[in-house]
Design an enzyme around this catalytic site. Structure first.
Site, mmCIF file in Angstrom:
data_model
loop_
_atom_site.group_PDB
_atom_site.id
_atom_site.type_symbol
_atom_site.label_atom_id
_atom_site.label_comp_id
_atom_site.label_asym_id
_atom_site.label_seq_id
_atom_site.Cartn_x
_atom_site.Cartn_y
_atom_site.Cartn_z
ATOM 1 N N HIS A 5 -2.630 -0.884 -3.458
ATOM 2 C CA HIS A 5 -3.577 -0.085 -2.987
ATOM 3 C C HIS A 5 -3.395 1.313 -3.884
ATOM 4 O O HIS A 5 -2.496 2.035 -3.730
ATOM 5 C CB HIS A 5 -3.902 0.469 -1.685
ATOM 6 C CG HIS A 5 -4.171 -0.638 -1.019
ATOM 7 N ND1 HIS A 5 -4.038 -0.804 0.443
ATOM 8 C CD2 HIS A 5 -4.775 -2.031 -1.129
ATOM 9 C CE1 HIS A 5 -4.565 -2.059 1.084
ATOM 10 N NE2 HIS A 5 -5.004 -2.662 0.119
ATOM 11 N N SER B 222 0.767 -1.317 -0.036
ATOM 12 C CA SER B 222 -0.072 0.132 -0.010
ATOM 13 C C SER B 222 0.767 1.149 0.069
ATOM 14 O O SER B 222 1.859 1.291 -1.024
ATOM 15 C CB SER B 222 -0.903 -0.039 1.221
ATOM 16 O OG SER B 222 -2.070 0.951 1.346
ATOM 17 N N ASP C 286 -4.999 -4.525 5.700
ATOM 18 C CA ASP C 286 -5.323 -5.607 4.571
ATOM 19 C C ASP C 286 -4.237 -6.382 4.255
ATOM 20 O O ASP C 286 -2.872 -6.182 4.243
ATOM 21 C CB ASP C 286 -5.667 -4.605 3.251
ATOM 22 C CG ASP C 286 -6.288 -5.452 2.116
ATOM 23 O OD1 ASP C 286 -6.876 -6.477 2.437
ATOM 24 O OD2 ASP C 286 -6.301 -5.041 0.833
#
Length: 193
Positions: A38, A11, A131
């Site tokens: 992401h 991310s 996540d």
């Protein structure tokens, strides 16, 4: 162990992390790599085109129903969950966000672990949410290898820390050491053929 795929979740800080790992992989690197980064829903994909210029192996955005092939790096398209089907092809979903994310790392990791089982390497790198932690746990439950960036070396440590708290991991390494591990595991694959 003969590994058949590497899945990477990353991310915030991900571009720099990928710039450290991917360019070190040799042209003949064989294990396919699938990345969920992401990114915004309107991203134009420039982030991986920058990487492509630095790398020895081919990088491309995954396509619906595309067969996963060795020697390739695939990235999830913006605003779709990326899933791996039993026949080792990609499928997309516009389902609800998971951990505030679409694409979600957990979705990729969980579907990949069902397909590849103990022949899968799951990797969590820098990021600002949790996540991937549950997906990495699923990879471990199915006998796969769990690798996490050392939180002390991560641009943002939350995602690596969450993964370490969620499951027992096999390796906690710097980005440079993760790249070395990939090369070593790929070499082991070649020696076992």
């Amino acid at each position: 162990m003969n590994y058949e795929a590497i899945v990477i979740g990353v991310s915030a800080g991900g571009i720099n992390a990928m710039k450290t790992i991917l360019p070190t992989l040799p042209t003949q690197f064989g294990i396919p790599i699938v990345i969920v980064q992401h990114i915004g829903a309107r991203s134009d994909g420039e982030w991986f085109r920058i990487l492509e210029k630095l790398c020895n192996i081919k990088i491309k955005e995954a396509e619906e129903k595309e067969e996963i092939k060795s020697g390739m790096v695939y990235v999830a398209p913006p605003n779709y969950h990326l899933l791996i089907e039993k026949d080792k092809t990609f499928s997309f979903s516009i389902g609800e966000r998971v951990n505030f994310s679409r694409p979600s790392i957990d979705v990729l990791f969980e579907t990949a672990s069902e397909v590849y089982e103990d022949k899968l390497i799951g990797v969590i790198l820098t990021g600002a949410n949790s996540d991937g932690a549950q997906g990495l746990k699923k990879i471990k439950e199915n006998g796969g290898l769990a690798v996490v960036q050392d939180p002390l070396t991560a641009e943002i440590a939350l995602m690596p820390r969450s993964a370490i708290e969620a499951t027992s991991v096999d390796y906690v390494l710097s980005l440079e050491k993760i790249a070395e591990l990939f090369i070593r595991l790929d070499q082991n694959n070649l020696e076992q053929r």
